[in-house]
Design an enzyme around this catalytic site. Structure first.
Site, mmCIF file in Angstrom:
data_model
loop_
_atom_site.group_PDB
_atom_site.id
_atom_site.type_symbol
_atom_site.label_atom_id
_atom_site.label_comp_id
_atom_site.label_asym_id
_atom_site.label_seq_id
_atom_site.Cartn_x
_atom_site.Cartn_y
_atom_site.Cartn_z
ATOM 1 N N HIS A 3 0.719 -1.242 -0.012
ATOM 2 C CA HIS A 3 -0.053 -0.170 -0.169
ATOM 3 C C HIS A 3 0.908 1.302 0.085
ATOM 4 C CE1 HIS A 3 -3.964 -1.904 0.296
ATOM 5 N NE2 HIS A 3 -3.697 -2.461 1.363
ATOM 6 N N ARG A 48 6.940 -6.161 3.335
ATOM 7 C CA ARG A 48 5.768 -6.795 2.740
ATOM 8 C C ARG A 48 5.718 -6.822 1.188
ATOM 9 N NH1 ARG A 48 -0.287 -5.158 4.905
ATOM 10 N NH2 ARG A 48 -0.041 -3.408 3.653
ATOM 11 N N ASP A 61 16.434 -10.666 -2.958
ATOM 12 C CA ASP A 61 17.759 -10.469 -3.449
ATOM 13 C C ASP A 61 18.195 -9.144 -3.086
ATOM 14 O OD1 ASP A 61 17.871 -12.597 -5.176
ATOM 15 O OD2 ASP A 61 16.887 -11.694 -7.039
ATOM 16 N N ASP A 100 -8.054 -4.943 7.252
ATOM 17 C CA ASP A 100 -8.958 -5.805 6.461
ATOM 18 C C ASP A 100 -9.674 -6.864 7.172
ATOM 19 O OD1 ASP A 100 -7.936 -4.904 3.824
ATOM 20 O OD2 ASP A 100 -6.065 -5.309 4.512
HETATM 21 O O1 LIG Z 1 -5.221 -5.222 7.449
HETATM 22 C C1 LIG Z 1 -4.181 -4.485 7.832
HETATM 23 O O2 LIG Z 1 -4.580 -3.859 9.269
HETATM 24 C C2 LIG Z 1 -3.051 -4.170 7.103
HETATM 25 O O3 LIG Z 1 -2.914 -4.979 6.186
HETATM 26 C C3 LIG Z 1 -2.331 -2.802 7.419
HETATM 27 C C4 LIG Z 1 -2.826 -1.759 6.357
HETATM 28 O O4 LIG Z 1 -2.239 -2.169 5.143
HETATM 29 C C5 LIG Z 1 -2.606 -0.249 6.652
HETATM 30 O O5 LIG Z 1 -3.071 0.160 7.806
HETATM 31 C C6 LIG Z 1 -1.389 -0.266 6.773
HETATM 32 O O6 LIG Z 1 -0.807 1.400 6.583
#
Ligand SMILES: O=C(O)C(=O)C[C@H](O)[C@@H](O)CO
Length: 257
Positions: free
Chosen positions: A48, A73, A87, A177
């Site tokens: 993100h 990530r 890498d 999420d």
């Molecule tokens: O589900 C979540 O919580 C994340 O995966 C983190 C988010 O991507 C985000 O809040 C990071 O800034």
């Protein structure tokens, strides 16, 4: 050069509490400065955050100045994205959106050289300190740490089978999420979500793996720690920056001439 040791992994497996900082700023200056603040680890997000592999390498070089172990990530659970992070020297990966044991197995295999996995072999990369680590190919697998991210109700239902996968070292809960998936978009503090997060820590520990999570406020981070989470990102750099700027403006503008 000797093989770079994965301090994050050894501390994780020793059961130590490790405080982290989530980095979305995608800036070498920010990474260098924040790596010096004393956090145990920093998460460099490419899912993100507006950053590609060529820009991430100098960010990692800058972050190596400080004490924080680098975790990255990938944008997806994809063997090519994972290979590219390895890498450029990443040894600990937080793999997003893992919903099944098969997906967790694929994530682990993406990080291992054959015969244990499918990682492609490169020559002089930052991972092998540009070819100066003599036994890099033989020793690399042992220093890799795989953290899988659970962020849907479906994944939560399969938590034990995902955590049981060999090579998965830690299981990380994504509150944003997860709350969206549970019907509480934008509200990870909803009691139903919080109860799932509380129970998940114990389920992960019972499966013999280490639980981790992201918080955006100190009180949440401490509560998660008390629930058993052992690698906790206590905040996000973008949030800290904007929050401090807003608080500063509020303070000065509240005092009229
Ligand atoms: O589900 C979540 O919580 C994340 O995966 C983190 C988010 O991507 C985000 O809040 C990071 O800034």
């Amino acid at each position: 050069m000797t093989m770079p040791q994965n301090r994050f992994k050894s501390r994780l497996l020793a059961g130590e509490l490790q405080w982290g900082l989530w980095s979305s700023l995608a800036s070498p200056v920010a990474a260098e400065a924040l790596s010096l603040t004393g956090f145990d680890w920093m998460l460099f997000d490419t899912e993100h955050s507006p950053v590609e592999i060529a820009a991430l390498q100098p960010i990692l070089q800058a972050a190596a100045t400080g004490t924080a172990s680098a975790v990255a990530r990938p944008a997806w659970n994809d063997k090519v994205l994972i290979k590219r992070l390895l890498d450029i020297g990443i040894q600990t990966l937080l793999v997003p959106f893992v919903e099944t044991a098969a997906e967790a197995e694929a994530a682990v295999r993406a990080t291992r050289y054959p015969p244990d996995g499918v990682r492609g072999v490169a020559g002089a990369t930052r991972a092998s300190r540009y070819g100066t680590v003599p036994n890099y190919l033989q020793e690399a697998n042992a220093e890799i740490c795989v953290l899988v991210q659970i962020e849907t109700a479906q994944a939560m239902a399969r938590l034990e089978e995902i955590a049981a996968v060999e090579g998965v070292d830690g299981v990380f809960i994504g509150p944003s999420d997860l709350s969206a998936s549970m019907g509480h978009l934008g509200n990870p503090g909803h009691p139903e979500v919080q109860e799932a997060i509380r129970a998940a820590a114990q389920r992960i520990i019972a499966a013999g793996k280490v639980p981790g999570i992201l918080a955006t406020r100190a009180e949440d981070a401490l509560r998660y720690r008390d629930w058993g989470y052992r690698f906790v990102a206590a905040g996000v750099d973008t949030g800290l920056l904007v929050g401090s700027a807003r608080a500063l403006l509020q303070t000065v503008s509240a005092r009229p001439l």
